[in-house]
Design an enzyme around this catalytic site. Structure first.
Site, PDB file in Angstrom:
ATOM      1  N   ASN A  72     -35.920 -46.628 111.580  1.00 11.52           N
ATOM      2  CA  ASN A  72     -35.080 -45.953 110.593  1.00 11.52           C
ATOM      3  C   ASN A  72     -34.249 -44.883 111.272  1.00 11.52           C
ATOM      4  O   ASN A  72     -34.782 -44.076 112.045  1.00 11.52           O
ATOM      5  CB  ASN A  72     -35.955 -45.313 109.508  1.00 11.52           C
ATOM      6  CG  ASN A  72     -36.755 -46.345 108.741  1.00 11.52           C
ATOM      7  OD1 ASN A  72     -36.208 -47.095 107.950  1.00 11.52           O
ATOM      8  ND2 ASN A  72     -38.060 -46.405 108.984  1.00 11.52           N
ATOM      9  N   GLU A  83     -41.828 -47.763 111.471  1.00  9.69           N
ATOM     10  CA  GLU A  83     -42.914 -48.241 110.601  1.00  9.69           C
ATOM     11  C   GLU A  83     -43.463 -49.520 111.236  1.00  9.69           C
ATOM     12  O   GLU A  83     -42.718 -50.478 111.417  1.00  9.69           O
ATOM     13  CB  GLU A  83     -42.394 -48.574 109.201  1.00  9.69           C
ATOM     14  CG  GLU A  83     -41.539 -47.504 108.544  1.00  9.69           C
ATOM     15  CD  GLU A  83     -40.697 -48.104 107.416  1.00  9.69           C
ATOM     16  OE1 GLU A  83     -41.251 -48.808 106.556  1.00  9.69           O
ATOM     17  OE2 GLU A  83     -39.476 -47.871 107.427  1.00  9.69           O
ATOM     18  N   HIS A  92     -40.367 -51.834 112.026  1.00  9.57           N
ATOM     19  CA  HIS A  92     -39.076 -51.372 111.521  1.00  9.57           C
ATOM     20  C   HIS A  92     -38.711 -50.017 112.112  1.00  9.57           C
ATOM     21  O   HIS A  92     -39.586 -49.192 112.405  1.00  9.57           O
ATOM     22  CB  HIS A  92     -39.103 -51.276 110.004  1.00  9.57           C
ATOM     23  CG  HIS A  92     -39.339 -52.586 109.317  1.00  9.57           C
ATOM     24  ND1 HIS A  92     -39.518 -52.695 107.944  1.00  9.57           N
ATOM     25  CD2 HIS A  92     -39.428 -53.850 109.802  1.00  9.57           C
ATOM     26  CE1 HIS A  92     -39.712 -53.971 107.634  1.00  9.57           C
ATOM     27  NE2 HIS A  92     -39.662 -54.685 108.746  1.00  9.57           N
ATOM     28  N   ASP A  94     -49.687 -52.500 103.402  1.00 12.39           N
ATOM     29  CA  ASP A  94     -48.467 -53.189 102.975  1.00 12.39           C
ATOM     30  C   ASP A  94     -48.828 -54.656 102.783  1.00 12.39           C
ATOM     31  O   ASP A  94     -48.784 -55.442 103.733  1.00 12.39           O
ATOM     32  CB  ASP A  94     -47.370 -53.023 104.024  1.00 12.39           C
ATOM     33  CG  ASP A  94     -46.033 -53.587 103.556  1.00 12.39           C
ATOM     34  OD1 ASP A  94     -45.968 -54.090 102.425  1.00 12.39           O
ATOM     35  OD2 ASP A  94     -45.068 -53.547 104.331  1.00 12.39           O
TER      36      ASP A  94
END
Length: 500
Positions: free
Chosen positions: A156, A8, A154, A93
């Site tokens: 994951n 992200e 980010h 965001d």
């Protein structure tokens, strides 16, 4: 090394000539412009129902009353938020446009769909500027405005729930402290506001303050404890990594996720048989970043003193033994390639770091800046150097210095333009992202919402919405549902077949 993973990326945003422009408004213009131009018919909303951002891997839920508002990512704030036909999410965001890749299972696919996100963002900003009354909007794939603010890149990774979280913290912390020597993006300035002159390896290092924690914007931790698997919580946890830099180099991204996935495999299989713990890891993280000569030595708990490169070599040695022990000649091609590239990069960082200017962002940027310094006699406190830093990460092909280096053949690539262009619209084939993306492409008029965990259909003649769960990230792949989607001409026919 294969596992479900993705990234992200929050993009820096600026409106040239309008320093007081509202970044949230500008970000919304970017996302909405792309959605209006590329998504046909009904625009599916993001489904927040299954999200739980305050659940902590240490066994408790943070109270909403004490959580920072930026942690409440399960609240629909009415900001632009769309799902793309490639299975990705494009949204606002808070003050940044953000792109989350679809779920993939190999490091090279992470690179491919993240690069597709760069092109999506470029097209989105261009489309926004074409609307009447809208200003030019510039996006940067970086991590700080050098005024005290930082925004994330980010990663994951899906992991086995059975792996003790304490093992993850113990073995992953020193890896993250040293990983920046391979995948740092490079930064002019030190300290959160960049006022201290000089150059450092990582854009994010100065913004981390604790070793372990749930926060992502305040008191940032090296190991984030968010326990939101977006999968069966009995089987999986999703490791949410917030410490990486935003890379433009394909090789840097490839090694970032590839080496991390290898280390996670070793942790899951309890293969790491040595204590690599670093004394005062937050301080060590910053000290390694602040020394592009790569000579700084960290003190380990066992009394040794190692540089960041030497600590990475410890992990490489373990990874080579692990792959040989567990897979031997059956190791897959990308695992072998990551090990080979990892070793080559570390050896060259030890002997001649500048030889990696065609592979690693922080080295490429440093060489570029040193060329300007030498040509124009610029001191490290010259404001032009920060402008060069920004311009390196400008995603516009005609303006960004990274793109100019790439066109000049001075940056190595792993992908072709055609592969990246295809990933802008096509979903990966080996995960549930295939089902999500194909449904949005074929049945757009009848998709009410979607998330990582489900696709929600609004079918004619039905009183209620029909939720199709996608709790298993490896189901919903092309081999699993491709023929079914191809054979169903309508969403109603598809849902009937799935629920029969």
């Amino acid at each position: 090394m294969r596992r479900v993973m993705g990234t992200e990326i929050e993009y820096g945003i600026a409106v040239p000539g309008q320093p007081s422009a509202n970044p949230m408004v500008a970000s919304s213009q970017v996302v909405n412009a792309y959605a209006s131009a590329t998504l046909r018919a009904r625009r599916a909303r993001w489904d927040f129902e299954e999200e739980s951002p305050l659940r902590d891997a240490r066994g408790f839920d943070m109270s909403r009353q004490v959580a920072d508002p930026t942690q409440l990512t399960d609240e629909d704030l009415g900001l632009a938020n769309v799902i793309l036909t490639n299975g990705a999410r494009l949204y606002v965001d808070h003050a940044h446009p953000e792109y989350a890749t679809p779920e993939v299972v190999t490091p090279l696919d992470v690179v491919r769909w993240e690069k597709a996100g760069e092109q999506v963002m470029f097209d989105a900003a261009r489309l926004a500027a074409q609307l009447p009354g809208n200003p030019t909007i510039v996006l940067y794939k970086n991590n700080t405005d050098n005024k005290g603010a930082s925004y994330g890149a980010h990663e994951n990774y899906l992991m086995r729930r059975s792996t003790p979280f304490a093992d993850i913290v113990r073995h992953l912390t020193p890896f993250f402290v040293s990983r920046q020597v391979v995948c740092g993006a490079g930064r002019v300035g030190r300290g959160q506001d960049g006022r201290k002159h000089g150059y450092q390896i990582s854009q994010r290092a100065d913004f981390f303050e604790v070793e372990v924690g749930l926060e992502t914007t305040l008191k940032r931790p090296i190991i984030n404890t968010r326990d939101e698997p977006h999968a069966d919580p009995e089987k999986y946890r999703r490791l949410h990594v917030i410490i990486g830099d935003a890379n433009l180099s394909e090789i840097a991204t490839y090694l970032k996720v590839g080496t991390t996935s290898l280390v996670l495999a070793m942790i899951e299989d309890r293969f790491i048989d040595r204590d690599l713990s670093v004394v005062s890891p937050v301080s060590a993280l910053r000290a390694v970043s602040h020394d592009p000569s790569l000579r700084h030595r960290m003190r380990l708990a066992d009394g040794r003193e190692l540089t960041g490169v030497q600590l990475q070599m410890e992990y490489l040695d373990l990874a080579r033994k692990y792959v040989e022990d567990r897979y031997g000649a059956d190791a897959d091609e990308q695992t072998v390639d990551v090990l080979s590239r990892w070793e080559d990069v570390l050896v060259r960082l030890e002997t001649d770091p500048m030889s990696l200017a065609d592979q690693l962002d922080w080295v490429a940027k440093l060489r570029l800046i040193e060329q300007y310094r030498s040509r124009d006699g610029l001191a490290w406190d010259d404001a032009k150097l920060q402008l060069i830093d920004y311009q390196y990460s400008d995603i516009r092909p005609e303006k960004g210095l990274y793109h100019r280096l790439q066109r000049a053949g001075r940056i190595q690539r792993l992908l072709t333009d055609a592969e990246v262009d295809a990933a802008m619209t096509d979903p990966p084939t080996q995960t549930r992202a295939y089902f999500r993306g194909r449904c949005l492409e074929k049945y757009a008029d009848h998709i009410a919402a979607a998330s990582w965990d489900s696709v929600i259909f609004d079918l004619p003649g039905r009183d209620s919405l029909q939720r199709v769960p996608t709790i298993d990230p490896l189901r919903g792949s092309r081999s699993h549902v491709g023929p079914l989607i191809d054979s169903c001409d309508s969403a109603e026919e598809l849902v009937r077949a799935l629920t029969r």
